[in-house]
Motif scaffolding. Structure first.
Motif, PDB file in Angstrom:
ATOM      1  N   SER A  80       0.816  -1.212   0.000  1.00 47.12           N
ATOM      2  CA  SER A  80       0.000   0.000   0.000  1.00 47.12           C
ATOM      3  C   SER A  80       0.852   1.266   0.000  1.00 47.12           C
ATOM      4  CB  SER A  80      -0.908   0.000   1.233  1.00 47.12           C
ATOM      5  OG  SER A  80      -1.577   1.232   1.360  1.00 47.12           O
ATOM      6  N   THR A  81       0.299   2.324  -0.581  1.00 49.12           N
ATOM      7  CA  THR A  81       0.982   3.620  -0.535  1.00 49.12           C
ATOM      8  C   THR A  81       0.590   4.393   0.718  1.00 49.12           C
ATOM      9  OG1 THR A  81      -0.806   4.602  -1.848  1.00 49.12           O
ATOM     10  CG2 THR A  81       1.154   3.837  -3.037  1.00 49.12           C
ATOM     11  N   THR A  82      -0.528   4.004   1.340  1.00 50.91           N
ATOM     12  CA  THR A  82      -1.002   4.722   2.533  1.00 50.91           C
ATOM     13  C   THR A  82      -0.842   3.911   3.815  1.00 50.91           C
ATOM     14  OG1 THR A  82      -3.276   3.914   2.330  1.00 50.91           O
ATOM     15  CG2 THR A  82      -2.703   5.939   1.134  1.00 50.91           C
ATOM     16  N   GLY A  83      -1.104   2.591   3.753  1.00 49.04           N
ATOM     17  CA  GLY A  83      -0.959   1.728   4.917  1.00 49.04           C
ATOM     18  C   GLY A  83      -2.003   1.933   6.001  1.00 49.04           C
ATOM     19  N   ILE A  84      -3.123   2.490   5.641  1.00 43.01           N
ATOM     20  CA  ILE A  84      -4.121   2.808   6.673  1.00 43.01           C
ATOM     21  C   ILE A  84      -5.005   1.601   7.010  1.00 43.01           C
ATOM     22  CG2 ILE A  84      -6.208   4.156   7.172  1.00 43.01           C
ATOM     23  CD1 ILE A  84      -4.856   6.485   5.737  1.00 43.01           C
ATOM     24  N   ILE A  85      -5.058   1.295   8.301  1.00 37.85           N
ATOM     25  CA  ILE A  85      -6.025   0.332   8.832  1.00 37.85           C
ATOM     26  C   ILE A  85      -7.086   1.184   9.525  1.00 37.85           C
ATOM     27  CG2 ILE A  85      -6.416  -1.648  10.341  1.00 37.85           C
ATOM     28  CD1 ILE A  85      -3.342  -2.088  10.312  1.00 37.85           C
ATOM     29  N   ALA A  86      -8.263   1.242   8.935  1.00 36.62           N
ATOM     30  CA  ALA A  86      -9.338   2.072   9.484  1.00 36.62           C
ATOM     31  C   ALA A  86     -10.138   1.253  10.493  1.00 36.62           C
ATOM     32  CB  ALA A  86     -10.239   2.577   8.364  1.00 36.62           C
ATOM     33  N   GLU A  87     -10.485   1.886  11.588  1.00 31.64           N
ATOM     34  CA  GLU A  87     -11.127   1.151  12.673  1.00 31.64           C
ATOM     35  C   GLU A  87     -12.620   1.467  12.792  1.00 31.64           C
ATOM     36  OE1 GLU A  87      -8.893  -0.355  16.159  1.00 31.64           O
ATOM     37  OE2 GLU A  87      -9.707   1.467  17.055  1.00 31.64           O
ATOM     38  N   HIS A  88     -13.357   0.454  13.255  1.00 30.89           N
ATOM     39  CA  HIS A  88     -14.764   0.669  13.628  1.00 30.89           C
ATOM     40  C   HIS A  88     -14.834   0.576  15.143  1.00 30.89           C
ATOM     41  CE1 HIS A  88     -19.033  -0.238  14.380  1.00 30.89           C
ATOM     42  NE2 HIS A  88     -19.221   0.582  13.362  1.00 30.89           N
ATOM     43  N   LYS A  89     -15.116   1.714  15.776  1.00 27.05           N
ATOM     44  CA  LYS A  89     -15.114   1.776  17.239  1.00 27.05           C
ATOM     45  C   LYS A  89     -16.224   2.720  17.689  1.00 27.05           C
ATOM     46  CE  LYS A  89     -11.483   3.804  19.159  1.00 27.05           C
ATOM     47  NZ  LYS A  89     -10.130   3.987  19.741  1.00 27.05           N
ATOM     48  N   ARG A  90     -17.173   2.197  18.457  1.00 26.68           N
ATOM     49  CA  ARG A  90     -18.308   3.022  18.892  1.00 26.68           C
ATOM     50  C   ARG A  90     -17.991   3.894  20.100  1.00 26.68           C
ATOM     51  NH1 ARG A  90     -20.875  -1.798  17.290  1.00 26.68           N
ATOM     52  NH2 ARG A  90     -22.318  -1.483  15.565  1.00 26.68           N
ATOM     53  N   ARG A  91     -17.226   3.337  21.017  1.00 22.42           N
ATOM     54  CA  ARG A  91     -16.846   4.112  22.207  1.00 22.42           C
ATOM     55  C   ARG A  91     -15.569   3.528  22.788  1.00 22.42           C
ATOM     56  NH1 ARG A  91     -19.062   1.213  26.725  1.00 22.42           N
ATOM     57  NH2 ARG A  91     -20.689  -0.249  26.099  1.00 22.42           N
ATOM     58  N   SER A  92     -15.021   4.202  23.790  1.00 23.55           N
ATOM     59  CA  SER A  92     -13.816   3.710  24.447  1.00 23.55           C
ATOM     60  C   SER A  92     -13.798   4.208  25.886  1.00 23.55           C
ATOM     61  CB  SER A  92     -12.561   4.189  23.709  1.00 23.55           C
ATOM     62  OG  SER A  92     -12.329   5.562  23.979  1.00 23.55           O
ATOM     63  N   PRO A  93     -13.029   3.549  26.760  1.00 16.59           N
ATOM     64  CA  PRO A  93     -12.956   4.003  28.150  1.00 16.59           C
ATOM     65  C   PRO A  93     -12.400   5.416  28.294  1.00 16.59           C
ATOM     66  CG  PRO A  93     -12.095   1.776  27.936  1.00 16.59           C
ATOM     67  CD  PRO A  93     -12.282   2.307  26.553  1.00 16.59           C
ATOM     68  N   SER A  94     -11.561   5.827  27.337  1.00 13.79           N
ATOM     69  CA  SER A  94     -10.937   7.151  27.447  1.00 13.79           C
ATOM     70  C   SER A  94     -11.821   8.274  26.917  1.00 13.79           C
ATOM     71  CB  SER A  94      -9.596   7.171  26.713  1.00 13.79           C
ATOM     72  OG  SER A  94      -9.779   6.898  25.342  1.00 13.79           O
ATOM     73  N   LYS A  95     -12.661   7.955  25.910  1.00 17.21           N
ATOM     74  CA  LYS A  95     -13.480   8.998  25.279  1.00 17.21           C
ATOM     75  C   LYS A  95     -14.983   8.758  25.428  1.00 17.21           C
ATOM     76  CE  LYS A  95     -10.218  11.608  23.565  1.00 17.21           C
ATOM     77  NZ  LYS A  95      -9.756  11.577  22.182  1.00 17.21           N
ATOM     78  N   ASP A  96     -15.364   7.673  26.074  1.00 14.71           N
ATOM     79  CA  ASP A  96     -16.775   7.296  26.193  1.00 14.71           C
ATOM     80  C   ASP A  96     -17.373   7.177  24.784  1.00 14.71           C
ATOM     81  OD1 ASP A  96     -18.940   6.464  27.643  1.00 14.71           O
ATOM     82  OD2 ASP A  96     -19.712   8.483  27.992  1.00 14.71           O
ATOM     83  N   THR A  97     -18.442   7.883  24.479  1.00 13.19           N
ATOM     84  CA  THR A  97     -19.098   7.725  23.183  1.00 13.19           C
ATOM     85  C   THR A  97     -18.311   8.406  22.068  1.00 13.19           C
ATOM     86  OG1 THR A  97     -21.288   7.569  24.175  1.00 13.19           O
ATOM     87  CG2 THR A  97     -21.192   8.182  21.859  1.00 13.19           C
ATOM     88  N   ILE A  98     -18.066   7.640  21.003  1.00 12.65           N
ATOM     89  CA  ILE A  98     -17.396   8.189  19.816  1.00 12.65           C
ATOM     90  C   ILE A  98     -18.414   8.299  18.683  1.00 12.65           C
ATOM     91  CG2 ILE A  98     -15.597   7.801  18.075  1.00 12.65           C
ATOM     92  CD1 ILE A  98     -14.088   6.208  20.314  1.00 12.65           C
ATOM     93  N   ASN A  99     -19.095   7.183  18.414  1.00  5.89           N
ATOM     94  CA  ASN A  99     -20.134   7.180  17.381  1.00  5.89           C
ATOM     95  C   ASN A  99     -21.007   5.945  17.562  1.00  5.89           C
ATOM     96  OD1 ASN A  99     -21.666   7.199  15.018  1.00  5.89           O
ATOM     97  ND2 ASN A  99     -20.000   8.027  13.776  1.00  5.89           N
ATOM     98  N   GLN A 100     -22.206   6.150  18.048  1.00 10.66           N
ATOM     99  CA  GLN A 100     -23.122   5.031  18.299  1.00 10.66           C
ATOM    100  C   GLN A 100     -24.110   4.823  17.157  1.00 10.66           C
ATOM    101  OE1 GLN A 100     -22.635   3.007  20.675  1.00 10.66           O
ATOM    102  NE2 GLN A 100     -22.374   3.931  22.697  1.00 10.66           N
ATOM    103  N   ASN A 101     -23.996   5.628  16.114  1.00 12.21           N
ATOM    104  CA  ASN A 101     -25.029   5.623  15.069  1.00 12.21           C
ATOM    105  C   ASN A 101     -24.581   4.997  13.754  1.00 12.21           C
ATOM    106  OD1 ASN A 101     -26.790   7.165  16.802  1.00 12.21           O
ATOM    107  ND2 ASN A 101     -25.541   8.959  16.320  1.00 12.21           N
ATOM    108  N   THR A 102     -23.587   4.121  13.813  1.00  8.47           N
ATOM    109  CA  THR A 102     -23.050   3.589  12.564  1.00  8.47           C
ATOM    110  C   THR A 102     -23.654   2.237  12.185  1.00  8.47           C
ATOM    111  OG1 THR A 102     -21.232   2.467  13.693  1.00  8.47           O
ATOM    112  CG2 THR A 102     -20.839   4.713  12.940  1.00  8.47           C
TER     113      THR A 102
END
Length: 260
Positions: free
Chosen positions: A47-69
């Motif tokens: 790859s020229t970019t090497g991006i691994i894109a993540e699906h994450k709704r929330r986390s202990p550090s940020k609580d809600t990130i995106n619950q509507n996906t």
């Protein structure tokens, strides 16, 4: 007890419960169990970019990130954006994910999928295979050297690749072994949640070139990726930066266009 200790304590209970309900034989009979996986390591190398894109709704550090996906839609949009692979959080209690998210992503795309989970038992590796993962994450901070060896070799026997995550020199020293495909450096301190890209930079020279180097957490700019590439990194795990927007796939597409 820090947050990582709490997560692992809960994970042991969760895995024990699952094992009592769904036997290993049932996982091994999954229609996806004999599927030939797609190589995440190869995708990153090419790859020229090497991006691994993540699906994450929330986390202990940020609580809600995106619950509507819709995870299937996000997966398709990520693939169309040109990412190298997708990381799917499957922890329920702390990250709002599930194995069903992994299954829906698998049904939607061909690109390599990483099961991102706190793996502490071989049973979870069987789950990863049964639900369509191509690679698993092992976290050195919660595993002994013997466990890393056992789990990584078991994963390889199932045709799964292994991304081993470290946070410091001590974890890296115990982790380098031939049964790994990718070595990831998490820039987030799992105990304090502080983030610094210097972690990736300082550890880069100690990671053998046999492994694909992956930098994780705190990567939110084109400049950060260009900077880290000079240290030999070929993979960049990005979650919050895309997931915190209304359209993660569109955000990934715009990011990759700028990067290229």
């Amino acid at each position: 007890m820090n947050i990582l200790d709490k997560i692992i304590a809960d994970k042991r209970k969760e895995v024990d419960l699952k094992k009592s309900i769904i036997p290993k034989s049932q996982l091994e009979q999954s229609v996806l169990f004999d599927r030939t996986g797609n190589s995440l390591a190869k995708a990153l190398r090419n790859s020229t970019t090497g991006i691994i894109a993540e699906h994450k709704r929330r986390s202990p550090s940020k609580d809600t990130i995106n619950q509507n996906t819709n995870v299937g839609l996000v997966a398709r949009d990520y693939q169309n954006a040109g990412v190298s692979g997708m990381s799917v959080l499957t922890d329920i209690k702390y990250f709002g994910g599930s194995l069903e998210d992994l299954l829906l992503a698998r049904a939607s795309v061909m690109m390599p999928l990483l099961r991102k989970e706190f793996i502490i038992n071989e049973y979870q590796i069987l789950e990863a295979k049964a639900f369509g993962a191509d690679a698993i994450l092992l976290i050195a901070a919660v595993l002994t050297k013997a466990e890393i060896k056992t789990f990584s070799e078991f994963a390889k026997s199932l045709g799964l690749e292994v991304l081993l995550e470290v946070h410091n020199q001590e974890e890296l020293r115990k982790s380098v072994m031939p049964s790994l495909d990718m070595l990831g450096v998490n820039n987030r301190n799992l105990k304090t949640f502080e983030v610094s890209l210097e972690t990736s930079k300082s550890l880069s020279i100690q990671i053998p070139d046999d492994f694909v180097k992956v930098s994780e957490s705190g990567i939110s700019s084109i400049e950060a990726i260009r900077d880290l590439k000079q240290y030999g990194y070929q993979g960049f795990l990005i979650g919050e930066n895309f997931m915190k927007t209304d359209n993660p796939g569109k955000s990934a597409l715009e990011f990759i266009k700028k990067l290229n």
